[in-house]
Design a protein around this motif. Structure first.
Motif, short mmCIF file in Angstrom:
data_model
loop_
_atom_site.label_atom_id
_atom_site.label_comp_id
_atom_site.label_asym_id
_atom_site.label_seq_id
_atom_site.Cartn_x
_atom_site.Cartn_y
_atom_site.Cartn_z
N ASP A 104 0.81 -1.21 0.00
CA ASP A 104 0.00 0.00 0.00
C ASP A 104 0.84 1.26 0.00
O ASP A 104 0.31 2.36 0.16
CB ASP A 104 -0.93 0.01 1.22
N GLU A 105 2.15 1.15 -0.19
CA GLU A 105 3.00 2.35 -0.12
C GLU A 105 2.82 3.22 -1.35
O GLU A 105 2.73 2.73 -2.49
CB GLU A 105 4.47 1.97 0.03
N GLU A 106 2.78 4.54 -1.13
CA GLU A 106 2.61 5.49 -2.21
C GLU A 106 3.88 5.58 -3.05
O GLU A 106 5.00 5.46 -2.55
CB GLU A 106 2.28 6.88 -1.65
N LEU A 107 3.69 5.82 -4.36
CA LEU A 107 4.79 6.14 -5.25
C LEU A 107 4.94 7.65 -5.33
O LEU A 107 3.97 8.40 -5.17
CB LEU A 107 4.53 5.56 -6.65
N ILE A 108 6.16 8.11 -5.60
CA ILE A 108 6.42 9.54 -5.62
C ILE A 108 7.37 9.85 -6.77
O ILE A 108 8.30 9.09 -7.05
CB ILE A 108 7.02 9.98 -4.25
N ARG A 109 7.12 10.98 -7.47
CA ARG A 109 7.96 11.39 -8.60
C ARG A 109 8.86 12.57 -8.26
O ARG A 109 9.88 12.80 -8.91
CB ARG A 109 7.09 11.80 -9.80
N ILE A 110 8.50 13.32 -7.25
CA ILE A 110 9.10 14.62 -7.02
C ILE A 110 10.59 14.54 -6.70
O ILE A 110 11.36 15.46 -7.00
CB ILE A 110 8.34 15.37 -5.89
N ALA A 111 11.05 13.43 -6.12
CA ALA A 111 12.44 13.35 -5.65
C ALA A 111 13.44 13.24 -6.79
O ALA A 111 14.55 13.77 -6.69
CB ALA A 111 12.60 12.17 -4.69
N SER B 12 7.09 13.50 1.58
CA SER B 12 5.75 13.21 2.11
C SER B 12 4.76 13.21 0.96
O SER B 12 4.93 13.93 -0.02
CB SER B 12 5.33 14.26 3.13
N VAL B 13 3.71 12.40 1.11
CA VAL B 13 2.61 12.37 0.16
C VAL B 13 1.31 12.64 0.90
O VAL B 13 1.04 12.02 1.93
CB VAL B 13 2.52 11.01 -0.56
N THR C 197 22.81 21.15 2.67
CA THR C 197 22.01 20.39 3.64
C THR C 197 22.50 18.95 3.74
O THR C 197 22.77 18.30 2.73
CB THR C 197 20.52 20.38 3.23
N LEU C 198 22.62 18.49 4.99
CA LEU C 198 22.89 17.08 5.28
C LEU C 198 21.68 16.50 5.99
O LEU C 198 21.11 17.14 6.88
CB LEU C 198 24.13 16.94 6.17
N GLU C 199 21.28 15.28 5.59
CA GLU C 199 20.12 14.64 6.20
C GLU C 199 20.40 13.15 6.41
O GLU C 199 21.13 12.53 5.64
CB GLU C 199 18.88 14.80 5.31
N MET C 200 19.77 12.61 7.44
CA MET C 200 19.75 11.17 7.66
C MET C 200 18.32 10.79 8.00
O MET C 200 17.69 11.43 8.84
CB MET C 200 20.70 10.76 8.78
N ALA C 201 17.80 9.77 7.33
CA ALA C 201 16.38 9.43 7.48
C ALA C 201 16.23 7.92 7.69
O ALA C 201 16.97 7.12 7.11
CB ALA C 201 15.59 9.87 6.25
N PHE C 202 15.25 7.57 8.53
CA PHE C 202 14.95 6.17 8.83
C PHE C 202 13.46 5.94 8.60
O PHE C 202 12.63 6.72 9.08
CB PHE C 202 15.29 5.84 10.28
N ASP C 203 13.14 4.87 7.90
CA ASP C 203 11.75 4.47 7.66
C ASP C 203 11.60 3.04 8.16
O ASP C 203 12.18 2.10 7.60
CB ASP C 203 11.42 4.55 6.16
N TYR C 204 10.83 2.86 9.25
CA TYR C 204 10.70 1.54 9.88
C TYR C 204 9.24 1.12 9.84
O TYR C 204 8.38 1.77 10.45
CB TYR C 204 11.19 1.59 11.32
N ARG C 205 8.95 0.07 9.11
CA ARG C 205 7.59 -0.45 9.00
C ARG C 205 7.51 -1.75 9.80
O ARG C 205 8.08 -2.77 9.41
CB ARG C 205 7.20 -0.67 7.55
N VAL C 206 6.80 -1.70 10.93
CA VAL C 206 6.66 -2.88 11.78
C VAL C 206 5.86 -3.94 11.05
O VAL C 206 6.23 -5.12 11.02
CB VAL C 206 5.97 -2.50 13.11
N ASN C 207 4.74 -3.52 10.46
CA ASN C 207 3.93 -4.39 9.61
C ASN C 207 3.07 -3.49 8.74
O ASN C 207 3.31 -2.28 8.66
CB ASN C 207 3.08 -5.37 10.44
N GLN C 208 2.09 -4.06 8.09
CA GLN C 208 1.27 -3.24 7.19
C GLN C 208 0.50 -2.15 7.92
O GLN C 208 0.08 -1.18 7.30
CB GLN C 208 0.29 -4.14 6.43
#
Length: 689
Positions: free
Chosen positions: A35-42, A57-58, A499-510
């Motif tokens: 169910d994850e959104e697709l994104i073009r902007i990046a 973000s979407v 700019t420096l960034e560090m990002a984490f995306d953690y999906r426990v489940n759906q």
């Protein structure tokens, strides 16, 4: 509010849920990201959000409906680290991102179906620009630099809006909204296929008197600012209401085939108030008229061989502004002269832009190489009538003379960009790019980016990001004259941010997802405007902070989401906090499906810790706390959706910080008030094809 305590509280609340659901994690791997959104902007190509080489973000249609947002500005408030504040100029929206907060807000690029919504005069959106959500399909936002793809002004962030006319409309939609402050809105959307030809049309009309209970107790006239030039404080309209009325049309037409697409838009501002006044003196007679229209012809990707595709576009935009200001009210005295009709200034300008771009992509098993070249050709022509200057008290047209408020000029802009997305290992992807821009007015700018995305585990993604961006000086910063509040400087350089960034995306489940973003930036050559002196690249700013997001679908009927943002932005010249920018934000939403056709949702928005400028002796502005509720009926009657939207249901006194030419003497000392409680009722009916 202590942000460490808040994050600790969120962890304490969520951890039991997290650990309870980890046991079921292995069984759900197959559909974890379905169910994850697709994104073009990046990157300009579609990617899943977690793999996008930006902090992105979407905002979906469902998000907009749950939040009860009626305009683009209201919808953007749900983005972590983005707060929609109010400018001194007509109280237009400031998209304040990560502590980058300036009066005209040219540091954020807004795209509508790929076309820039900006003006040459300030570099930001057109004055009094508002976009109703009735034709918005989705909104993509990146916080951080975007110049390696989008060039100038993709500085603090990029906002990309996709409309329903662009994505396709199935059948007919008609809708209307009525509510507080005499809000009136009506819209029509229709889509039809004529063989291979697809036609989509959307028309929206919106008007409002604004909240007339929002009173300004003192203004520049009543306080005799700028002293000692202005006399007769009794002439002031203060105390009086904030002038935030508007009436506008917004229309879109999209015609397409499998090979090409023609996208045409028109935004027509019939009338809009000027907030606290152009000179920060209340002006009930002042108004704006704007016509902003254009067209974009696109060739869809054409395949050449097994790996290459080519696409391009060619378009134009025209912005025609007429403003009518009573800068200071009738009876105002300057020295020994009394202006019986007030001090009148009627600026206007016509901006014309032609643009085009060619893009080629080479796709292989592990690489996607993108090459783009393009141009923008722009013209600016100003006009003005006024009753001050050489002809005191008599309204004269000074267009084309040395007394006009800004010089006419043209700008030619060319660019080339190169980007490579390289999946060099099973769990690693490296995106590297650079863009070269050249302008006739101030020269060249080179902006690189590099992003390393690591699929750390099956449900954790880690990003390491660096990017540089620039903002081109606006025409007013370059060429304004005959106005001590803004004197242009043709020798300005672009603003630069690293700019420096560090990002984490953690999906426990759906059903449960966490994101954490850390950032640090350094700005050089920030353009500063001081009363009576030419604009200069004398500003420097640094900032750091974090953004935390959580989404939890408790079951099929109940969901929660929220985000918290903290930023620490500093003026490197003075060592003080950047004024007026919110240092902390908390945004929480909940949606409860009461039945198959009925949903109740709510929003809590908390905006905190906004500091005053050095020399401003007022206390720091109070925190904003608002609660919104939405009750929606979906197709209880075939084809009919009904929504009851209550914004600021507690009728909280919420304000945005006012600014002035001199921090020690703010012209609007009680800040800019925002709307009180409002109730709006929406009806929308869908006719199938």
């Amino acid at each position: 509010m202590n942000y460490i305590k808040l994050i600790s509280l969120l962890v304490i609340v969520y951890c039991p849920v997290l650990f309870a659901q980890i046991e079921d994690d292995i069984d759900e791997l197959t559909g974890l990201y379905d169910d994850e959104e697709l994104i073009r902007i990046a990157t300009g190509t579609e990617k899943q959000v977690r793999f996008a080489p930006s902090v992105a973000s979407v905002i979906t249609q469902q998000d907009i409906k749950n939040a009860g947002a009626m305009t683009l500005d209201q919808a953007l408030e749900m983005v972590p680290g983005l707060h929609v504040s109010s400018s001194f100029n007509r109280q237009d929206a400031i998209y304040s991102i990560r502590g980058i907060h300036t009066g005209q807000n040219p540091q954020v690029l807004v795209l509508i179906d790929g076309v820039r919504m900006s003006q040459l005069f300030t570099g930001a959106r057109p004055f009094n620009y508002q976009l109703p959500v009735s034709n918005i399909e989705r909104i993509e936002v990146i916080r951080g630099p975007g110049s390696a793809v989008y060039g100038a002004d993709a500085f603090a962030g990029v906002i990309s809006v996709t409309t329903k006319t662009h994505s396709g409309i199935d059948g007919w939609d008609v809708g209307t909204r009525v509510g507080s402050f005499q809000n009136r809105e009506a819209w029509l959307r229709v889509g039809h296929d004529y063989g291979d030809l697809k036609v989509n049309l959307a028309i929206d009309y919106a008007s409002s008197n604004g909240d007339r209970s929002l009173h300004i107790s003192n203004d520049a006239q009543s306080l005799l600012l700028p002293a000692p030039l202005v006399g007769n404080p009794a002439a002031s309209f203060a105390p009086g209401p904030l002038e935030n009325r508007h009436e506008m049309w917004n229309s879109k037409l999209n015609v397409s085939t499998a090979i090409w697409e023609l996208d045409t838009f028109s935004w027509n501002l019939i009338d809009a108030g000027v907030g606290t006044g152009a000179a920060q003196a209340l002006d009930p007679a002042g108004y704006d008229e704007n016509d902003y229209y254009g067209s974009n012809f696109l060739i869809k990707p054409l395949e050449f061989g097994d790996a290459w595709t080519f696409n391009g576009n060619l378009g134009f935009t025209v912005l025609d502004l007429d403003a009518h200001f009573v800068l200071f009210p009738p009876g105002t005295e300057f020295a020994t002269f009394t202006f019986d009709d007030g001090v009148i200034g009627n600026p206007s300008y016509l901006e014309k832009t032609t643009f085009g771009e060619m893009v080629s992509n080479h796709v292989s098993d592990s690489m996607n190489i993108r090459i783009a070249v393009g141009f923008r050709s722009q013209e600016f022509e100003a006009g003005e009538s006024k009753n001050f200057g050489s002809a005191f008290g008599t309204l004269v047209d000074v267009s084309g003379t040395s007394e006009v408020y800004i010089k006419n000029d043209d700008r030619e802009h060319y660019y080339v960009s190169l980007q490579n997305e390289w999946a060099f290992a099973n769990d690693w992807e490296l995106t590297a790019g650079v863009r070269y821009d050249t302008f006739t007015q101030f020269g060249d700018s080179i902006n690189p980016r590099i992003a390393l995305v690591w699929a750390t585990t099956h449900n954790l993604t880690t990003k390491f990001l660096y990017g540089r961006a620039f903002r081109a000086p606006s025409f007013s910063e370059l060429f304004a004259e005959n106005n001590p509040s803004l004197i242009g400087n043709a020798n300005l350089k672009p603003e630069i941010i690293d700019t420096l960034e560090m990002a984490f995306d953690y999906r426990v489940n759906q059903d449960l997802n966490f994101r954490l973003n850390l950032f640090s930036y350094q700005i050089e050559d920030l353009v500063e405007i001081l009363f009576g002196t030419p604009a200069s690249n004398s500003g420097q700013q640094s900032g750091k902070g974090l953004e935390f997001e959580a989404e939890w679908d408790v079951n099929d009927n109940l969901s929660f989401s929220g985000n918290y943002a903290w930023q620490d932005a500093e003026d490197d010249t003075t060592g003080a906090d950047v004024p007026n920018a919110a240092q902390q934000q908390l945004y929480l939403t909940a949606a409860w499906q009461l039945s198959d056709h009925l949903t109740l949702s709510g929003v809590v928005n908390y905006v905190a810790d906004r500091r005053r400028a050095i020399g401003d002796v007022r206390e720091d502005i109070d925190d904003n706390k608002t609660v919104d509720l939405v009750l929606r009926s979906h197709r209880a009657i075939r084809g009919l959706d009904v929504s009851l939207i209550a914004r600021n249901v507690l009728d909280s006194d919420v304000r945005e910080p006012s600014t002035g030419q001199f921090p020690a003497m703010p012209e609007i000392p009680d800040d800019y008030p925002l709307d009180g409680r409002s109730i709006n009722l929406t009806f929308e009916y869908h006719f199938d094809r």
